[in-house]
Design a protein around this motif. Structure first.
Motif, PDB file in Angstrom:
ATOM      1  N   ALA A   1      22.357  16.736 -30.177  1.00  0.00           N
ATOM      2  CA  ALA A   1      21.912  15.252 -29.595  1.00  0.00           C
ATOM      3  C   ALA A   1      23.080  14.760 -28.912  1.00  0.00           C
ATOM      4  CB  ALA A   1      21.160  14.501 -30.874  1.00  0.00           C
ATOM      5  N   ALA A   2      24.249  14.730 -29.906  1.00  0.00           N
ATOM      6  CA  ALA A   2      25.596  14.001 -29.558  1.00  0.00           C
ATOM      7  C   ALA A   2      25.791  14.718 -28.281  1.00  0.00           C
ATOM      8  CB  ALA A   2      26.440  14.029 -30.560  1.00  0.00           C
ATOM      9  N   VAL A   3      25.854  16.208 -28.196  1.00  0.00           N
ATOM     10  CA  VAL A   3      26.605  16.522 -26.800  1.00  0.00           C
ATOM     11  C   VAL A   3      25.681  16.307 -25.618  1.00  0.00           C
ATOM     12  CG1 VAL A   3      26.911  18.914 -25.898  1.00  0.00           C
ATOM     13  CG2 VAL A   3      27.769  18.356 -28.127  1.00  0.00           C
ATOM     14  N   ALA A   4      24.262  16.496 -25.859  1.00  0.00           N
ATOM     15  CA  ALA A   4      23.418  15.994 -24.872  1.00  0.00           C
ATOM     16  C   ALA A   4      23.553  14.709 -24.238  1.00  0.00           C
ATOM     17  CB  ALA A   4      21.899  16.206 -25.467  1.00  0.00           C
TER      18      ALA A   4
ATOM     19  N   GLN B   1      26.426  13.107 -24.644  1.00  0.00           N
ATOM     20  CA  GLN B   1      27.869  12.803 -24.155  1.00  0.00           C
ATOM     21  C   GLN B   1      28.406  14.033 -24.071  1.00  0.00           C
ATOM     22  OE1 GLN B   1      29.583  10.382 -27.575  1.00  0.00           O
ATOM     23  NE2 GLN B   1      29.659   8.478 -25.973  1.00  0.00           N
ATOM     24  N   PRO B   2      28.345  14.790 -22.678  1.00  0.00           N
ATOM     25  CA  PRO B   2      28.677  15.972 -22.567  1.00  0.00           C
ATOM     26  C   PRO B   2      30.295  16.234 -22.759  1.00  0.00           C
ATOM     27  CG  PRO B   2      27.155  15.290 -20.773  1.00  0.00           C
ATOM     28  CD  PRO B   2      27.376  14.199 -21.560  1.00  0.00           C
ATOM     29  N   ASN B   3      30.975  15.057 -22.530  1.00  0.00           N
ATOM     30  CA  ASN B   3      32.506  15.145 -22.560  1.00  0.00           C
ATOM     31  C   ASN B   3      32.928  15.183 -23.869  1.00  0.00           C
ATOM     32  OD1 ASN B   3      31.888  12.425 -23.429  1.00  0.00           O
ATOM     33  ND2 ASN B   3      33.503  11.709 -22.236  1.00  0.00           N
ATOM     34  N   LEU B   4      31.828  15.470 -24.979  1.00  0.00           N
ATOM     35  CA  LEU B   4      32.334  15.237 -26.261  1.00  0.00           C
ATOM     36  C   LEU B   4      32.916  16.640 -26.641  1.00  0.00           C
ATOM     37  CD1 LEU B   4      31.716  13.537 -28.879  1.00  0.00           C
ATOM     38  CD2 LEU B   4      29.888  14.671 -29.399  1.00  0.00           C
ATOM     39  N   LEU B   5      32.496  17.745 -25.938  1.00  0.00           N
ATOM     40  CA  LEU B   5      33.194  19.104 -26.151  1.00  0.00           C
ATOM     41  C   LEU B   5      34.469  19.470 -25.441  1.00  0.00           C
ATOM     42  CD1 LEU B   5      29.992  21.169 -26.281  1.00  0.00           C
ATOM     43  CD2 LEU B   5      31.412  20.219 -28.288  1.00  0.00           C
ATOM     44  N   THR B   6      34.984  18.405 -24.589  1.00  0.00           N
ATOM     45  CA  THR B   6      36.324  18.629 -23.881  1.00  0.00           C
ATOM     46  C   THR B   6      37.434  18.435 -24.958  1.00  0.00           C
ATOM     47  OG1 THR B   6      36.354  16.189 -23.638  1.00  0.00           O
ATOM     48  CG2 THR B   6      35.480  17.492 -21.854  1.00  0.00           C
ATOM     49  N   PRO B   7      38.525  18.897 -24.786  1.00  0.00           N
ATOM     50  CA  PRO B   7      39.664  18.931 -25.607  1.00  0.00           C
ATOM     51  C   PRO B   7      39.988  17.267 -26.236  1.00  0.00           C
ATOM     52  CG  PRO B   7      39.992  20.418 -24.093  1.00  0.00           C
ATOM     53  CD  PRO B   7      39.003  19.750 -23.747  1.00  0.00           C
ATOM     54  N   TYR B   8      39.973  16.614 -25.122  1.00  0.00           N
ATOM     55  CA  TYR B   8      40.068  15.129 -25.555  1.00  0.00           C
ATOM     56  C   TYR B   8      38.914  14.697 -26.668  1.00  0.00           C
ATOM     57  CZ  TYR B   8      40.814  10.036 -25.178  1.00  0.00           C
ATOM     58  OH  TYR B   8      40.874   8.732 -25.625  1.00  0.00           O
ATOM     59  N   GLY B   9      37.638  14.798 -26.041  1.00  0.00           N
ATOM     60  CA  GLY B   9      36.739  14.522 -26.880  1.00  0.00           C
ATOM     61  C   GLY B   9      36.540  14.897 -28.281  1.00  0.00           C
ATOM     62  N   VAL B  10      36.947  16.276 -28.397  1.00  0.00           N
ATOM     63  CA  VAL B  10      36.926  16.811 -29.627  1.00  0.00           C
ATOM     64  C   VAL B  10      38.085  16.231 -30.586  1.00  0.00           C
ATOM     65  CG1 VAL B  10      37.447  18.909 -31.026  1.00  0.00           C
ATOM     66  CG2 VAL B  10      36.085  19.001 -29.194  1.00  0.00           C
ATOM     67  N   ALA B  11      39.042  16.107 -29.855  1.00  0.00           N
ATOM     68  CA  ALA B  11      40.424  15.362 -30.617  1.00  0.00           C
ATOM     69  C   ALA B  11      40.016  13.922 -31.085  1.00  0.00           C
ATOM     70  CB  ALA B  11      41.650  15.410 -29.843  1.00  0.00           C
TER      71      ALA B  11
ATOM     72  N   SER C   1      26.025   7.982 -35.665  1.00  0.00           N
ATOM     73  CA  SER C   1      26.343   6.538 -35.057  1.00  0.00           C
ATOM     74  C   SER C   1      26.922   6.834 -33.805  1.00  0.00           C
ATOM     75  CB  SER C   1      27.889   6.108 -35.960  1.00  0.00           C
ATOM     76  OG  SER C   1      27.510   5.871 -37.297  1.00  0.00           O
ATOM     77  N   THR C   2      27.528   7.825 -33.464  1.00  0.00           N
ATOM     78  CA  THR C   2      27.898   8.047 -32.086  1.00  0.00           C
ATOM     79  C   THR C   2      26.839   8.147 -31.268  1.00  0.00           C
ATOM     80  OG1 THR C   2      29.544   9.458 -32.856  1.00  0.00           O
ATOM     81  CG2 THR C   2      29.011   9.942 -30.620  1.00  0.00           C
ATOM     82  N   ILE C   3      25.722   8.758 -31.383  1.00  0.00           N
ATOM     83  CA  ILE C   3      24.298   8.909 -30.815  1.00  0.00           C
ATOM     84  C   ILE C   3      23.879   7.433 -30.437  1.00  0.00           C
ATOM     85  CG2 ILE C   3      21.923   9.856 -31.011  1.00  0.00           C
ATOM     86  CD1 ILE C   3      23.145  12.199 -32.402  1.00  0.00           C
ATOM     87  N   LEU C   4      23.694   6.678 -31.681  1.00  0.00           N
ATOM     88  CA  LEU C   4      23.000   5.396 -31.354  1.00  0.00           C
ATOM     89  C   LEU C   4      24.102   4.611 -30.449  1.00  0.00           C
ATOM     90  CD1 LEU C   4      21.822   4.870 -35.038  1.00  0.00           C
ATOM     91  CD2 LEU C   4      20.614   5.402 -32.964  1.00  0.00           C
ATOM     92  N   PHE C   5      25.652   4.782 -30.600  1.00  0.00           N
ATOM     93  CA  PHE C   5      26.298   3.884 -29.756  1.00  0.00           C
ATOM     94  C   PHE C   5      25.745   4.569 -28.250  1.00  0.00           C
ATOM     95  CE2 PHE C   5      30.357   3.746 -27.531  1.00  0.00           C
ATOM     96  CZ  PHE C   5      30.532   2.373 -27.514  1.00  0.00           C
ATOM     97  N   ALA C   6      25.828   5.726 -28.002  1.00  0.00           N
ATOM     98  CA  ALA C   6      25.305   6.247 -26.645  1.00  0.00           C
ATOM     99  C   ALA C   6      24.015   5.668 -25.949  1.00  0.00           C
ATOM    100  CB  ALA C   6      25.449   7.988 -26.889  1.00  0.00           C
TER     101      ALA C   6
ATOM    102  N   TRP D   1      20.355  -1.160 -35.521  1.00  0.00           N
ATOM    103  CA  TRP D   1      19.528   0.135 -35.390  1.00  0.00           C
ATOM    104  C   TRP D   1      20.291   1.163 -35.906  1.00  0.00           C
ATOM    105  CZ3 TRP D   1      14.510   1.496 -34.096  1.00  0.00           C
ATOM    106  CH2 TRP D   1      13.818   0.199 -33.365  1.00  0.00           C
ATOM    107  N   ARG D   2      21.642   1.134 -35.740  1.00  0.00           N
ATOM    108  CA  ARG D   2      22.330   2.149 -36.461  1.00  0.00           C
ATOM    109  C   ARG D   2      22.408   2.339 -37.937  1.00  0.00           C
ATOM    110  NH1 ARG D   2      27.797   0.502 -32.779  1.00  0.00           N
ATOM    111  NH2 ARG D   2      26.664   0.000 -30.945  1.00  0.00           N
TER     112      ARG D   2
END
Length: 328
Positions: free
Chosen positions: A39-42, A44-54, A291-296, A303-304
């Motif tokens: 759900a988080a990757v869907a 926020q696709p940039n979550l899996l970028t090096p910067y996103g992971v870090a 929390s990341t999903i709800l923020f997105a 709600w979080r």
């Protein structure tokens, strides 16, 4: 005292019963984690970028560490509501000792760890020697530690040495340091669980009376579990500094309750004796991703909190499916 006598406490339960509970709890935790990641990757696709992971793991790390600390205490049959306050106190003591100077980093590390273990020992003594209920005892010490944090640093501020913040955001071999630290925490537990004292802690949490009858040093095991928790909370305080770059005496406000939630989501029985901090790590990441999903989704903060509560209830429900009928 032999390991055989300690292990016999847990072996009194049927093997199928014990494995069944662990298996269902593990699958429930894994399923929740997978759903949260997808759900988080869907969203926020940039979550899996090096910067996103870090950046994501840098944010997760303090809760991961506190969840592991909480897991050790809970497995030993206790509870630590002061964990967040210990993180805050450790971090502000460290930032005041370092004063932004790279040459004082080692002193800052020692100060944070020393503060954490001192707080843990206080908790352990209150619970094991004074025989106060862990819930009440650590609720009280949380107020004390929070007050001390405010005395050390009345308002958010201070400067963290650049070597800490810089290292925290770097990568080694293409892998972010924050990710490596989470892996190191998991590996550290795999080593720690081989020690006799950890078998004593688990036996104490599973059945204190049987542990005492088997010559397990119950009071020492309880004290050690809180001391270990304090050390790990001290490390969490350093992780907070590495991520934020400054001190904040209020930083630990929600960490204690979130760590308990992570422990539950991770399949660790709050009655003690069952579970692994590895599950707590997964639980902490799951809650953080929620929390990341709800923020997105741009949902309100209320709600979080609701979603986090629902995740915990779902995890409890799934774990209960593996419990024997007579224990439900």
């Amino acid at each position: 005292m032999t390991a055989t006598k300690v292990d016999a406490i847990e072996e009194r339960r049927p093997i199928g019963e014990r494995l069944g509970r662990v298996r269902v709890a593990s699958w429930a935790t894994a399923a929740l984690l997978i759903v949260a990641v997808i759900a988080a990757v869907a969203l926020q696709p940039n979550l899996l970028t090096p910067y996103g992971v870090a950046s994501t793991f840098a944010t997760f790390l303090p809760l991961v560490l506190v969840a592991v600390a909480q897991a050790i205490v809970v497995i030993g049959g206790g509870l630590d509501l002061s964990a967040g306050a210990i993180v805050a106190l450790s971090s502000v003591v460290a930032v005041q000792v370092m004063q932004g100077q790279d040459g004082s980093v080692l002193l800052g590390f020692l100060a944070a760890l020393g503060t954490g273990v001192a707080c843990g020992i206080v908790n352990g003594l209150v619970v094991s020697r004074l025989r106060l209920q862990p819930l009440i005892a650590t609720f009280a010490t949380a107020s004390v530690f929070s007050g001390l944090a405010l005395l050390v640093l009345p308002t958010p501020g201070g400067t963290v040495p650049a070597i800490i913040t810089g290292t925290f955001r770097q990568a080694v071999g293409g892998i972010p340091v924050s990710v490596l630290l989470v892996v190191a925490v998991a590996l550290g537990w795999l080593v720690l669980r081989q020690l006799r004292i950890m078998r004593h802690i688990r036996a104490t949490g599973g059945d204190p009376a049987a542990a005492f009858a088997s010559l397990v040093p119950v009071a020492r095991a309880q004290l050690t579990s809180y001391a270990l928790s304090g050390v790990i909370c001290g490390l969490a305080g350093l992780a907070v500094l590495g991520n934020s770059g400054s001190g904040d005496p209020f930083i630990g406000g929600a960490l204690a309750l979130n760590s308990v939630a992570a422990v539950v989501v991770g399949g660790i029985a709050l009655r003690g004796g069952i579970g692994s901090p590895i599950g707590a790590i997964a639980g902490a990441i799951t809650l953080s991703l929620a929390s990341t999903i709800l923020f997105a989704l741009n949902l309100p903060t209320s709600w979080r909190a609701l979603a986090a509560g629902l995740v915990v209830i779902l995890a409890l429900s799934l774990s209960a499916l593996g419990a024997p009928r007579r224990q439900r």
